[in-house]
Scaffold this active site. Structure first.
Site, PDB file in Angstrom:
ATOM      1  CG  ASP A  76      -1.954  -1.048   1.211  1.00 54.49           C
ATOM      2  OD1 ASP A  76      -1.964  -1.829   0.234  1.00 54.49           O
ATOM      3  OD2 ASP A  76      -2.762  -1.109   2.158  1.00 54.49           O
ATOM      4  CD  GLU A  78       6.762  -1.227  -2.876  1.00 55.44           C
ATOM      5  OE1 GLU A  78       7.937  -1.401  -3.189  1.00 55.44           O
ATOM      6  OE2 GLU A  78       5.913  -2.146  -2.859  1.00 55.44           O
ATOM      7  CE1 TYR A  79      -2.808   2.423  -6.653  1.00 53.27           C
ATOM      8  CE2 TYR A  79      -3.301   3.760  -4.719  1.00 53.27           C
ATOM      9  CZ  TYR A  79      -3.598   3.371  -6.013  1.00 53.27           C
ATOM     10  OH  TYR A  79      -4.663   3.924  -6.662  1.00 53.27           O
ATOM     11  CG  ASP A  80      -0.633   5.218  -0.184  1.00 53.51           C
ATOM     12  OD1 ASP A  80      -1.581   5.013  -0.973  1.00 53.51           O
ATOM     13  OD2 ASP A  80      -0.671   4.960   1.034  1.00 53.51           O
ATOM     14  CB  SER A 125     -37.331  -8.189 -12.160  1.00 53.41           C
ATOM     15  OG  SER A 125     -37.323  -7.063 -11.368  1.00 53.41           O
ATOM     16  CG  LEU A 126     -33.032 -12.030 -12.575  1.00 51.94           C
ATOM     17  CD1 LEU A 126     -31.870 -12.360 -11.665  1.00 51.94           C
ATOM     18  CD2 LEU A 126     -32.871 -12.726 -13.916  1.00 51.94           C
ATOM     19  CD  GLU A 159     -23.730 -14.223 -14.026  1.00 54.49           C
ATOM     20  OE1 GLU A 159     -24.228 -13.109 -14.117  1.00 54.49           O
ATOM     21  OE2 GLU A 159     -22.912 -14.670 -14.858  1.00 54.49           O
ATOM     22  CE  LYS A 161     -31.860 -12.165  -7.613  1.00 55.59           C
ATOM     23  NZ  LYS A 161     -31.839 -10.982  -6.789  1.00 55.59           N
ATOM     24  CG  ASP A 163     -28.996  -8.941  -1.074  1.00 54.77           C
ATOM     25  OD1 ASP A 163     -29.695  -8.155  -1.738  1.00 54.77           O
ATOM     26  OD2 ASP A 163     -29.332  -9.392   0.031  1.00 54.77           O
ATOM     27  NE  ARG A 182     -34.144  -3.569 -11.964  1.00 57.29           N
ATOM     28  CZ  ARG A 182     -35.446  -3.555 -11.754  1.00 57.29           C
ATOM     29  NH1 ARG A 182     -35.938  -2.836 -10.771  1.00 57.29           N
ATOM     30  NH2 ARG A 182     -36.275  -4.247 -12.521  1.00 57.29           N
ATOM     31  CE1 TYR A 272     -26.389  -8.032 -13.279  1.00 59.58           C
ATOM     32  CE2 TYR A 272     -25.163  -7.954 -11.220  1.00 59.58           C
ATOM     33  CZ  TYR A 272     -26.265  -7.606 -11.976  1.00 59.58           C
ATOM     34  OH  TYR A 272     -27.239  -6.837 -11.427  1.00 59.58           O
ATOM     35  CE  LYS A 353     -27.197 -13.353 -15.616  1.00 53.88           C
ATOM     36  NZ  LYS A 353     -26.153 -12.314 -15.576  1.00 53.88           N
ATOM     37  CE  LYS A 377     -34.983 -14.317  -3.684  1.00 58.26           C
ATOM     38  NZ  LYS A 377     -35.266 -13.008  -3.912  1.00 58.26           N
ATOM     39  CB  CYS A 471     -55.021  -4.188  30.046  1.00 57.25           C
ATOM     40  SG  CYS A 471     -54.150  -3.020  28.999  1.00 57.25           S
ATOM     41  CB  CYS A 474     -55.827   0.484  31.121  1.00 52.65           C
ATOM     42  SG  CYS A 474     -56.843  -0.879  30.526  1.00 52.65           S
ATOM     43  CB  CYS A 489     -57.232  -4.334  26.713  1.00 52.85           C
ATOM     44  SG  CYS A 489     -57.679  -2.802  27.526  1.00 52.85           S
ATOM     45  CB  CYS A 494     -56.844   0.875  27.250  1.00 54.56           C
ATOM     46  SG  CYS A 494     -55.144   0.310  27.315  1.00 54.56           S
TER      47      CYS A 494
HETATM   48  S1  IVH Z   1     -29.017 -10.566 -14.551  1.00 59.04           S
HETATM   49  C1  IVH Z   1     -31.847  -9.350 -17.654  1.00 59.04           C
HETATM   50  N1  IVH Z   1     -27.161 -11.387 -12.877  1.00 59.04           N
HETATM   51  O1  IVH Z   1     -30.964  -9.243  -9.277  1.00 59.04           O
HETATM   52  C2  IVH Z   1     -31.137 -10.061 -16.558  1.00 59.04           C
HETATM   53  N2  IVH Z   1     -28.874  -9.953 -12.039  1.00 59.04           N
HETATM   54  O2  IVH Z   1     -34.128  -9.471  -9.872  1.00 59.04           O
HETATM   55  C3  IVH Z   1     -31.361  -9.433 -15.259  1.00 59.04           C
HETATM   56  N3  IVH Z   1     -28.639  -9.394  -9.664  1.00 59.04           N
HETATM   57  O3  IVH Z   1     -31.678  -6.121  -9.262  1.00 59.04           O
HETATM   58  C4  IVH Z   1     -30.261  -9.334 -14.353  1.00 59.04           C
HETATM   59  N4  IVH Z   1     -26.802 -10.548  -9.298  1.00 59.04           N
HETATM   60  O4  IVH Z   1     -29.323  -6.392 -10.234  1.00 59.04           O
HETATM   61  C5  IVH Z   1     -28.287 -10.650 -13.026  1.00 59.04           C
HETATM   62  N5  IVH Z   1     -25.458 -12.180 -11.512  1.00 59.04           N
HETATM   63  C6  IVH Z   1     -26.551 -11.443 -11.668  1.00 59.04           C
HETATM   64  C7  IVH Z   1     -27.138 -10.728 -10.602  1.00 59.04           C
HETATM   65  C8  IVH Z   1     -28.307  -9.989 -10.829  1.00 59.04           C
HETATM   66  C9  IVH Z   1     -27.711  -9.749  -8.758  1.00 59.04           C
HETATM   67  C10 IVH Z   1     -29.790  -8.511  -9.359  1.00 59.04           C
HETATM   68  C11 IVH Z   1     -30.102  -7.494 -10.403  1.00 59.04           C
HETATM   69  C12 IVH Z   1     -31.546  -7.160 -10.157  1.00 59.04           C
HETATM   70  C13 IVH Z   1     -32.062  -8.411  -9.534  1.00 59.04           C
HETATM   71  C14 IVH Z   1     -32.994  -9.105 -10.500  1.00 59.04           C
END
Ligand code: IVH
Length: 738
Positions: A76, A78-80, A125-126, A159, A161, A163, A182, A272, A353, A377, A471, A474, A489, A494
């Site tokens: 670190d 050296e980087y600095d 979304s997914l 891959e 997901k 959070d 988003r 991703y 995917k 999930k 109660c 009261c 009650c 009350c």
């Molecule tokens: S692909 C069109 N890949 O999950 C494909 N989403 O409900 C849609 N998320 O808020 C997204 N990790 O940001 C994809 N490896 C991953 C992900 C990912 C997290 C989130 C995404 C979105 C939610 C989808």
């Protein structure tokens, strides 16, 4: 990505830059030295420019090693030193500063109001899955959509997901130009200045090598779990509020007004998905990629942090994989479920995917999610902790609810310490005792509940929970109506009930008075300003302005909110009165039948029951309410204070959308919904013209099923007349037909 040779060269270059004679000197000396090199003296300026470019190159390389690969090759310190050299040159020669220089990450300008920006393509979304069966169903539907044989193998990428906070990054002519949250999927908030501070996000990336002139990448900004804990510890020591989980800290960090503060959150970005790519003529280049993993490898080669990045403790289990078929996907997901806690970042599942972009195209998307991807999930999280005590809380209708006071425990990213135990039966059937070690679970990662007590760990000191006879507030004797599971009650005066009714009266779904939440109501109550809900409409705003923590402005805002609420349609007023069993929907039904609220004084019990969908219990409660002179008096007082008690024709009409796609249909939701809350779903359904039902019967047209749907689903299936929709189908129907 850097080849081995490039890496060797950059490493050598770093060392020689560190060792060159003027490095040892202080800032000032070095600056003077560079300043002395006059542009007119043969090539001097060129040398400085060259040195600046060398420093930028090596710094970029070390940022990549450190922030993307978690594997630095210099210290670190050296980087600095290298960083300071560049800063010194840039200070002496401002014209040499480039926008993508590593020194230009943290701007000083505050973002006042984040601009709204449209994404180049919608961010969908997914859909969700929870077990092997769901994944097999998904595989089957992919094959059907692609016209493949039932026993064909489809290749999938899996891959993490992540959070955290979802982000979209735009690069144009190889430079990072914009970042956004988003938002609603179409329009997000601009967060460019904050994303620039993330050293895992390259400020330049050679997309042009692939002919791409503009590109939008999707990803997630995250805070590593251990860094999150350090941040919280520091905040706690400084007396600041701690974050509930890494996700909240991350999403909050993304939207910081001051990029310097955003930079302190330790955010990292994983990319991703390639969402959009065009050449200089505007031609879509996404078609040039054969597969998802090819596009991820491109991102990796351009120094982005992707799911391919290392970062687990069990290196034999990679974070991402290209699976040959769904069986491999299922194995991967099952393995990861076990591994989840050891991963340095918070995950809530695995994203599956379809790898081939040609097949993705064939699958297409709904307006809500792609049909070629699904989220697997993870199971709800469980933890054990001690049940310290049981507290009894009195609600607005007098219901006494036992609340478990637990020794604080982290569960799926939040600290849990108060958990509802619902009723006496819940405690008795599970034989929960004070002092017990209990197993707590967060179902669907939302509401925690007690699964069981660990009887085998008892030492004899545990105590049976005694349900109070009186109660706790009261002290009047509690009663348990025959058909109910709850003790009540019955003293309407009350204090706990009066307060809870006021809090409910002003809440979002009732009169919706902003600024009159629980703590403010309690404060006013203690000051002796509030005796009944009518008093909420005759507050002394001058006195409020003088209260500590208020002032002229908040008093004026409060007054405006109260005045606005006075004009609410009467169904809100009905709902706000805390009449047991009179919910939002029945309030509307009732409102549609009257001209003025006090018309109900003349109604007998039978008349209520002529209203479709108002059950005998609600009818009796409303009837009793209006038979009580003090309630009538209360409403009269409120009317005198300006509260609207009259039902206008407009309000009546607004209740049913006759043009909506679901007009004429009756609908019911069951199970846990994942994309929205039950309330949001009901609102959407009502806005689409549907009438909401409370149970499954032959009058029901549609049942929307969420996760863990139970008896209602079975009943509806048995009836055969009810259409059964998934949550995604519901969303599609209300949007497609809108
Ligand atoms: S692909 C069109 N890949 O999950 C494909 N989403 O409900 C849609 N998320 O808020 C997204 N990790 O940001 C994809 N490896 C991953 C992900 C990912 C997290 C989130 C995404 C979105 C939610 C989808």
């Amino acid at each position: 990505m850097y080849s081995q040779e490039e890496q060797r060269n950059l490493y050598e270059l770093s060392k020689s830059l560190l060792n060159s004679p003027f490095v040892g000197g202080g800032r000032g000396e070095a600056a003077d030295l560079f300043a002395d090199i006059s542009p007119s003296v043969g090539g001097g300026r060129g040398e400085v420019a060259e040195r600046a470019e060398d420093l930028r190159r090596v710094l970029r390389y070390h940022e990549w090693r450190y922030y993307v690969g978690n594997d630095p090759v210099i210290s670190d310190f050296e980087y600095d030193q290298l960083y300071k050299q560049l800063q010194t040159i840039e200070a002496a020669h401002p014209q040499l500063v480039t926008p993508d220089s590593p020194t230009q990450r943290v701007g000083k300008d505050l973002t006042e109001n984040a601009a709204q920006v449209a994404h180049l393509t919608p961010m969908l979304s997914l859909d969700n899955s929870y077990n092997a069966e769901d994944l097999n169903d998904f595989d089957e539907s992919v094959k059907k959509l692609c016209g493949l044989e039932k026993d064909a193998d489809v290749e999938y990428c899996v891959e993490p997901k992540y959070d955290g906070g979802t982000i979209a990054l735009v690069y144009e002519n190889d430079r990072f130009i914009r970042a956004a949250t988003r938002g609603n999927g179409y329009v997000g908030e601009e967060i460019t200045a904050n994303i620039r501070t993330l050293r895992s996000v390259p400020l330049q990336a050679a997309f042009s090598k692939r002919g791409i002139s503009k590109v939008e990448l999707r990803g997630e900004a995250l805070i590593r779990k251990d860094i999150f804990e350090k941040i919280n510890k520091t905040r706690q020591e400084a007396g600041e509020a701690v974050f509930a989980n890494p996700r909240n800290a991350a999403t909050g960090g993304l939207r910081m007004k001051d990029p310097r503060e955003a930079a302190e959150r330790g955010l990292e970005a994983f990319l991703y998905q390639l969402g959009y790519a065009i050449d200089s003529e505007g031609n879509n280049l996404l078609g040039n990629f054969k597969s998802h993993d090819e596009s991820i490898h491109l991102l990796e080669s351009l120094s982005f942090k992707t799911p391919l990045a290392k970062g687990g403790t069990k290196q034999h289990l990679p974070a991402t994989k290209t699976c040959r078929n769904i069986a491999e996907v299922i194995q991967f997901c099952t393995d990861w479920q076990e591994y989840r806690d050891e991963y340095p970042y918070e995950l809530d599942g695995i994203v599956v995917k379809v790898n081939s972009l040609e097949l993705q195209e064939k699958c297409g998307s709904t307006s809500h999610h792609p049909r070629w991807a699904i989220a697997f999930k993870f199971k709800a999280r469980q933890a054990t902790t001690r049940l310290r005590d049981v507290e009894f809380q009195v609600g607005k209708t007098g219901a006494v609810t036992p609340v478990a006071k637990l020794e604080p425990v982290a569960l799926a990213g939040v600290i849990v310490q108060n958990v509802s135990m619902h009723n006496e039966e819940f405690i008795r059937s599970k034989d929960l005792r004070i002092g017990d070690q209990v197993l707590v679970e967060r179902a669907g990662d939302v509401i925690p509940y007690i699964v069981k007590s660990l009887v085998e760990l008892r030492n004899g000191s545990e105590q049976v929970v005694h349900y109070p006879k009186n109660c706790p507030v009261c002290h009047s004797v509690l009663v348990k109506p025959e058909d109910e599971a709850i003790w009540r009650c019955e003293n309407a005066e009350c204090e706990a009930q009066v307060l809870a009714r006021m809090v409910f009266h002003t809440s979002k779904h009732a009169m919706d008075i902003e600024g009159l939440g629980e703590s403010t109501i309690e404060k006013f109550y203690k000051l002796g300003w509030l005796h009944s809900i009518a008093d909420l409409y005759r507050l002394d705003y001058e006195a409020i302005a003088k209260l500590e923590g208020f002032g002229e402005k908040s008093a004026a805002n409060l007054k405006a909110a109260v005045e606005k609420a006075k004009q609410n349609p009467v169904h809100r007023l009905f709902h706000s009165l805390s009449i047991h069993h009179l919910g939002q929907r029945t309030s509307k039904l009732l409102a549609a039948e009257i001209g003025h609220v006090l018309d109900l004084r003349g109604w007998d019990l039978e008349k209520y029951q002529t209203i479709k969908d108002i059950g005998p219990v609600a009818a009796k409660n409303v009837s009793n309410f209006f038979l009580n002179p003090s309630n009538v008096e209360l409403l009269e007082t409120m009317e005198r204070l300006g509260v609207n008690l009259r039902q206008t024709d407009e309000d009546k009409k607004a209740d049913v959308n006759t043009d909506g796609p679901l007009y004429g249909k009756s609908i019911l939701f069951t199970g846990t919904l994942s994309q929205m809350t039950r309330e949001e779903a009901e609102k959407k359904a009502a806005a689409a013209g549907a009438s909401l039902m409370s149970g499954v019967s032959k009058h029901l047209s549609i049942l929307v099923v969420g996760e863990k749907a139970g008896s209602k689903l079975k009943k509806a299936q048995a009836l055969e007349t009810v259409e059964i929709w998934t949550e995604a189908e519901f969303l599609d129907r209300i949007i497609e037909n809108a």
